[in-house]
Design a protein around this motif. Structure first.
Motif, PDB file in Angstrom:
ATOM      1  N   ALA A   1     -13.047   6.435  -2.040  1.00 30.66           N
ATOM      2  CA  ALA A   1     -12.797   7.177  -0.955  1.00 30.66           C
ATOM      3  C   ALA A   1     -14.071   7.812  -1.244  1.00 30.66           C
ATOM      4  CB  ALA A   1     -10.922   7.201  -0.215  1.00 30.66           C
TER       5      ALA A   1
ATOM      6  N   TYR B   1      -5.706  11.966   2.824  1.00 32.27           N
ATOM      7  CA  TYR B   1      -6.943  11.135   3.394  1.00 32.27           C
ATOM      8  C   TYR B   1      -6.520   9.882   3.847  1.00 32.27           C
ATOM      9  CZ  TYR B   1     -11.559   8.902   2.977  1.00 32.27           C
ATOM     10  OH  TYR B   1     -12.463   8.006   3.642  1.00 32.27           O
ATOM     11  N   GLN B   2      -5.964   9.036   2.362  1.00 38.20           N
ATOM     12  CA  GLN B   2      -5.475   8.261   2.748  1.00 38.20           C
ATOM     13  C   GLN B   2      -4.732   7.651   4.071  1.00 38.20           C
ATOM     14  OE1 GLN B   2      -6.050   5.285   1.303  1.00 38.20           O
ATOM     15  NE2 GLN B   2      -8.094   6.225   0.067  1.00 38.20           N
TER      16      GLN B   2
ATOM     17  N   GLU C   1      -6.690   8.016   7.103  1.00 35.31           N
ATOM     18  CA  GLU C   1      -7.604   6.518   7.243  1.00 35.31           C
ATOM     19  C   GLU C   1      -6.576   5.515   7.578  1.00 35.31           C
ATOM     20  OE1 GLU C   1     -10.782   4.162   4.321  1.00 35.31           O
ATOM     21  OE2 GLU C   1      -9.329   5.620   3.744  1.00 35.31           O
ATOM     22  N   SER C   2      -5.638   5.145   7.161  1.00 30.46           N
ATOM     23  CA  SER C   2      -4.579   4.021   7.880  1.00 30.46           C
ATOM     24  C   SER C   2      -4.239   4.127   8.564  1.00 30.46           C
ATOM     25  CB  SER C   2      -3.123   4.413   6.747  1.00 30.46           C
ATOM     26  OG  SER C   2      -2.353   3.232   7.152  1.00 30.46           O
TER      27      SER C   2
ATOM     28  N   SER D   1     -12.926  11.495  -3.492  1.00 32.46           N
ATOM     29  CA  SER D   1     -11.650  11.125  -3.712  1.00 32.46           C
ATOM     30  C   SER D   1     -11.933  11.615  -5.426  1.00 32.46           C
ATOM     31  CB  SER D   1     -11.312   9.580  -4.210  1.00 32.46           C
ATOM     32  OG  SER D   1     -12.018   8.811  -4.190  1.00 32.46           O
TER      33      SER D   1
ATOM     34  N   SER E   1       0.912  -1.388  -0.504  1.00 30.50           N
ATOM     35  CA  SER E   1       0.057  -0.087  -0.191  1.00 30.50           C
ATOM     36  C   SER E   1       0.704   1.255   0.401  1.00 30.50           C
ATOM     37  CB  SER E   1      -0.824   0.094   1.238  1.00 30.50           C
ATOM     38  OG  SER E   1      -1.544  -0.889   1.225  1.00 30.50           O
TER      39      SER E   1
ATOM     40  N   ARG F   1       0.976   4.351  -3.248  1.00 29.23           N
ATOM     41  CA  ARG F   1       1.365   5.243  -2.843  1.00 29.23           C
ATOM     42  C   ARG F   1       1.751   6.573  -3.075  1.00 29.23           C
ATOM     43  NH1 ARG F   1      -0.987   3.154   2.532  1.00 29.23           N
ATOM     44  NH2 ARG F   1      -3.089   3.483   2.951  1.00 29.23           N
TER      45      ARG F   1
ATOM     46  N   ASN G   1      -7.544   2.605  -4.009  1.00 35.06           N
ATOM     47  CA  ASN G   1      -8.202   2.775  -2.878  1.00 35.06           C
ATOM     48  C   ASN G   1      -9.114   1.777  -3.304  1.00 35.06           C
ATOM     49  OD1 ASN G   1      -6.967   5.018  -1.591  1.00 35.06           O
ATOM     50  ND2 ASN G   1      -7.436   6.504  -2.079  1.00 35.06           N
TER      51      ASN G   1
ATOM     52  N   ASN H   1      -6.447  13.095  -1.246  1.00 32.81           N
ATOM     53  CA  ASN H   1      -6.677  12.275  -1.087  1.00 32.81           C
ATOM     54  C   ASN H   1      -5.394  11.355  -0.905  1.00 32.81           C
ATOM     55  OD1 ASN H   1      -8.625  12.177  -2.988  1.00 32.81           O
ATOM     56  ND2 ASN H   1      -7.898  11.982  -4.764  1.00 32.81           N
TER      57      ASN H   1
ATOM     58  N   GLN I   1      -9.186  -1.458  -1.120  1.00 35.66           N
ATOM     59  CA  GLN I   1      -9.656  -1.515  -0.392  1.00 35.66           C
ATOM     60  C   GLN I   1     -11.452  -2.019  -0.511  1.00 35.66           C
ATOM     61  OE1 GLN I   1      -8.916  -0.701   2.368  1.00 35.66           O
ATOM     62  NE2 GLN I   1      -7.202  -0.151   2.332  1.00 35.66           N
TER      63      GLN I   1
END
Length: 555
Positions: A528, A542-543, A546-547, A531, A497, A501, A520, A539, A524
């Motif tokens: 998202a 945000y990721q 979230e992680s 997104s 992941s 990214r 995403n 983004n 996932q």
């Protein structure tokens, strides 16, 4: 002309057989192509002399024959077993068939015959030569001023000098397809364009001989074998030497002008220094003169004061006489006491005044000595300034000598630097350097691998993993399957992941749907929120949030 006279004349003034044979090798590029093919290899040397050219022709493989009228020269050929016969050149050529000879040569015969006979000789040579055959005519070069005005007339059999433009035009006019001018026998050192040229070289160092090599018309492919020899330049021309002489003279004048300007500037500096020393000396002389005037003035003042003191003493004595005359009526004892007291007082006053005068005189004498010492010191400083000026002049001469020596050394190092640079350029432009370039690249690559094999292997694995991630991201279904399977291995799932990214962070922000958004979706299982409307940077933030939240929930 007596028998063997001309042979003895040639032996003394033309040069040794070895020297002449070495000079004649310049013509080999014009004759060796004639040995190719099945054409005639016959050659005729008109005015063969001692036979040096005959030996070269026979050594190359030609069937050569020499022609000469002088019995002494023919004897020299026969002593060496060379084929030579006594005959006139024109008569000999008249007996030959058309297109029967490959070479017709005549070394130093053109200046011995009248010009109409020379025209006939050139025409006959054109007739008897095979297609592509060559005519070689060598003669003294009147372009050399020393040869044209003196050396040419050393041989009593010479008719007149023949300019190379005339002989070249004669061959072209007669019908030869092309001709080449060869200037010959110039000094070897003048072949270097950087060698200095003086006036004597301009007058006597131009190529003393020249030759016209003319070729008969032939097929183009046959003539191409001679193109290299006909395309070169040979020897030194008068105008080239004169230009080199003018250029060197101009450079010498510029150098002298530069040195003169430097010396003039140095002279101005020395004159300024001498002027300063003169001004200082004059100032010291003025001060010494002032001291002399002051000393004289002090001496005058002391003398006036002494005169004044003498007058005062005289008046005092008269006053005493008056007092004694007025006191005669007083009692003798009182008078004597008064007179004694007064005399003692006067004596004390006079003695004190005398001491003051003596001290003042001593002070004046000390000031005079001090003035004299100042004058001597000023004179010593003037002499010291003169010595320093002479030392400065000697130092300036030494600096000039060191400057000249430094300029010579600079020119030497500059010449060497130019030579090293030319050598380096030649090495980098050489074929061997270009051919070994792949080998040098392989050696550098192998060296890097051997120095850090672990780093190299990690780089290869990262590259393969990056390609695998791009391959999976391009296929959503495969990504979803792998995502479900990789969740069983959290650490591996997390690293993949992060790699996705990092890959998305290196892409341009302006994309409407970013690779991170695709990841995403694929990793996932659902897009998202927002997104599709956020920028890539949003983004990514945000990721990351979230992680972090997911990892906290899992804990």
């Amino acid at each position: 002309m007596s028998e063997n006279f001309y042979r003895a004349f040639e032996d003394r003034h033309r040069g040794t057989r070895e020297l002449i044979s070495q000079r004649l090798k310049v013509y080999l590029p014009f004759i060796t192509p004639l040995l190719e093919g099945d054409g005639s290899r016959r050659a005729a040397d008109l005015g063969c002399g001692r036979g040096e050219w005959l030996e070269i022709l026979i050594g190359c493989g030609f069937d050569a024959n020499g022609i000469d009228l002088d019995e002494g020269m023919l004897e020299a050929c026969q002593e060496r077993g060379l084929p030579a016969q006594q005959n006139d050149a024109l008569s000999y050529l008249a007996t030959l068939e058309d297109n029967s000879l490959a070479i017709v040569s005549g070394f130093h015969i053109a200046e011995h015959i009248p010009f109409p006979d020379l025209q006939t000789l050139v025409a006959e040579a054109l007739r008897v030569l095979i297609p592509g055959g060559v005519l070689i005519l060598e003669t003294p070069n009147a372009e050399n001023i020393a040869v044209g005005t003196n050396g040419f007339y050393l041989d009593p059999t010479h008719e007149r000098p023949i300019p190379h433009l005339l002989l070249s035009f004669l061959t072209d006019y007669t019908g030869f397809s092309r001709s080449k001018l060869l200037r010959l026998q110039e000094p070897d050192q003048l072949k270097n364009p950087d060698h200095p040229v003086d006036l004597l070289a301009v007058l006597s160092a131009v190529s003393p001989d020249y030759a016209i090599v003319a070729q008969k018309a032939a097929a183009l492919e046959k003539l191409q074998a001679f193109d290299e020899a006909f395309g070169k330049d040979y020897g030194l021309a008068l105008d080239a030497l004169a230009q080199r002489y003018d250029h060197a003279r101009q450079n010498s004048i510029e150098e002298i002008r530069t040195q003169s300007q430097a010396q003039a500037q140095h002279g101005v500096w020395l004159e300024s220094l001498v002027g300063q020393v003169s001004d200082r000396t004059l100032e010291l002389e003025i001060r010494a003169h002032k001291l002399d005037v002051l000393t004289e003035r002090l001496n005058g003042q002391v003398h006036e004061q002494l005169q004044e003191m003498h007058g005062q003493l005289h008046e005092a004595a008269l006053q005493l006489v008056r007092v004694e005359a007025q006191a005669k009526e007083a009692e003798l004892t009182a008078r004597l006491e008064v007179q004694r007291i007064q005399a003692e007082a006067v004596y004390s006053t006079v003695e004190a005044r005398s001491k003051e005068i003596e001290e003042f005189y001593k002070e004046a004498e000390a000031r005079g000595n001090e003035a004299k010492a100042c004058y001597e010191e000023a004179e010593a400083r003037g002499n010291e300034a003169k010595v320093r000026c002479e030392a400065a002049e000697a130092r300036a001469a030494e600096l000039q000598r060191q400057l000249d020596e430094s300029l010579g050394n600079a020119h030497l190092w500059y010449t060497r630097a130019v030579a090293y640079e030319s050598h380096q350029r030649a090495l980098l432009a050489s074929t061997s350097w270009r051919l070994t370039a792949p080998l040098r690249f392989c050696a550098r690559t192998a060296g890097r691998v051997l120095r850090s094999p672990r780093h190299t292997i990690k780089g290869i694995i990262r590259g393969l993993a990056s390609r695998a991630v791009r391959f999976v991201l391009a296929r959503p279904r495969l990504s979803m399957k792998l995502n479900r399977g990789l969740k069983k291995f959290p650490r591996l799932h997390q690293r993949l992941s992060n790699m996705a990214r990092n890959r998305s962070a290196s892409q341009p922000y302006a994309a409407a749907v970013t690779p991170m958004a695709d990841f995403n979706v694929t990793m996932q299982g659902e897009p998202a929120p927002g997104s599709q409307r956020q920028t890539q940077r949003a983004n990514a933030i945000y990721q990351a949030l979230e992680s972090a939240a997911n990892s906290k929930v899992e804990k």
